[in-house]
Design a protein around this motif. Structure first.
Motif: not given
Length: 425
Positions: A334-340, A356-369
């Motif tokens: 999912n990180s590859y697809k949506y954040a890259d 275990l926390e897996i984090a990217d820097k792709g801007g995230g999603v709206p909080d309400e989602e």
């Protein structure tokens, strides 16, 4: 029909109110005190002519043929005679009642008073009683008509609507076998047949859907069975190449390929069984697993080498190895697809859990989602225009929960983070 009844109801009571008001106004004109001037003068002359006899009387109730009641008093305010009990017998009382007071004159001397009773108050009270009765009758008629209309509405509208509501609740609950009682006599009579036709169509549609689902499951089962054959061939060829190869780096690559073929074989097997059951029936068998297995899982799930750091604490966790591989693979994919972007993985201990926390820097999603994206077939607004079914995080959350753990998603300020809480052994 309802509108016509309301119009008739309004016109009827408007007309009734108009007639009643006209009658009350007209009757009010008749309550004025009649003028008996001639009769009073005639009576006064008769009293003066017979004064000697009348003055000898003392509060005598006299029968009179006059249209009005009266009383006679002398100059000493002594009541001589009267025609009705309760009328004024003094000048002061007569003045307060607006009675007619006339002097009785004999030999040019005033010898007494004739008090003619003013019955306006009595007439007014009688008129008020009559008007009150009329208004009460009108209110009673309106009440009866309103109650009758309420009963009509309850029988012809409310009760049928209640039956339609109960029918809708039964249909929503899945009862498509009980027909709706037909009643063309009520206001919803024209709809009852349509509602029952809808029930029959829903029932037929459900049968078609069940048949389609069964057909799809059978197709998936057949495809799953067919996929296992080439996978087995690939595994056999990789095993052979491992045996004949002398290159250490090549053997490492072949071992990774062999591991992936084993994983594919297991997944295909799961898909074969799950196709005949619900999705939630995918088997999860957690056991004691060293956390260092996560390093291998992360490496195999990151072919593009976007994981720049992976700090994995050494411990023993309670997890299903295969399902953990699927979960980590889904998250990195999912990180590859949506954040890259680059991916950072860290771990730490929290009470009885390994986190275990897996984090990217792709801007995230709206909080309400955030709470929605782990639901079945739900995708974030950032997924527009990108392939996907909205099932990856849902399955991952299901797997982790079956391991007595927890999957949570949140924004980290720069991007998106998925946190896996796995039980410690």
């Amino acid at each position: 029909m309802k509108r016509r009844f309301i119009v008739i109801y309004a016109l009827f009571f408007s007309l009734l109110s108009f007639l009643m008001c006209s009658y009350i106004l007209d009757s009010g004109k008749k309550t004025a005190m009649p003028q008996y001037t001639t009769e009073i003068n005639r009576l006064l002359i008769s009293i003066e002519e017979n004064w000697n006899d009348i003055s000898a009387e003392n509060a005598v109730l006299t029968d009179s043929s006059e249209k009005f009641d009266y009383a006679v008093i002398d100059n000493d305010s002594r009541l001589l005679c009267y025609t009705k009990a309760g009328i004024s017998d003094t000048v002061s009382a007569a003045t307060g009642n607006f009675d007619i007071i006339r002097d009785i004159v004999c030999n040019n001397n005033v010898v007494g008073k004739l008090i003619v009773h003013n019955n306006y108050a009595e007439q007014k009270r009688n008129d008020d009683i009559r008007n009150t009765k009329m208004i009460g009758c009108m209110a009673g008629i309106m009440l009866l008509v309103s109650v009758g209309y309420f009963i009509f509405l309850r029988r012809r509208v409310v009760a049928p609507f209640g039956r339609l509501k109960d029918f809708a609740v039964r249909v929503a609950a899945g009862d498509l076998d009980t027909p709706l009682e037909m009643d063309r006599g009520n206001i919803f009579g024209a709809f009852t047949e349509s509602f029952d036709i809808m029930r029959e169509e829903l029932k037929a549609s459900r049968k078609r859907e069940e048949a389609a689902v069964n057909s799809r499951k059978e197709l998936i089962a057949e495809l799953s069975h067919d996929i296992r054959n080439p996978v087995s061939s690939i595994k056999a060829m990789v095993d052979y190449l491992e045996l004949v190869s002398d290159n250490a780096e090549q053997k490492e690559t072949l071992a990774a390929i062999n591991g992936k073929t084993n994983q594919i074989d297991k997944l295909v097997s799961n898909m074969f069984h799950a196709a005949l059951e619900e999705l939630e029936q995918l088997e999860v068998s957690p056991e004691e697993l060293p956390s260092r297995e996560l390093q291998r899982i992360i490496a195999e799930s990151d072919p593009l080498k976007k994981v720049k750091s992976a700090d994995i604490k050494d411990c023993v966790i309670y997890a299903d190895k295969l399902r953990l591989e699927q979960t980590v693979g889904n998250i990195i994919s999912n990180s590859y697809k949506y954040a890259d972007t680059d991916i950072t993985i860290r771990s730490f201990f929290e009470e009885n859990f390994f986190v275990l926390e897996i984090a990217d820097k792709g801007g995230g999603v709206p909080d309400e989602e955030l709470e929605l994206i782990t639901e079945k077939f739900c995708r974030g607004s950032n997924a527009a225009g990108k392939d996907g079914s909205g099932i990856g995080l849902y399955i991952s959350k299901y797997f982790i929960e079956q391991m007595n753990g927890e999957l949570m998603c949140y924004n980290n300020g720069e991007g998106f983070t998925v946190s896996l809480r796995l039980r410690l052994v």
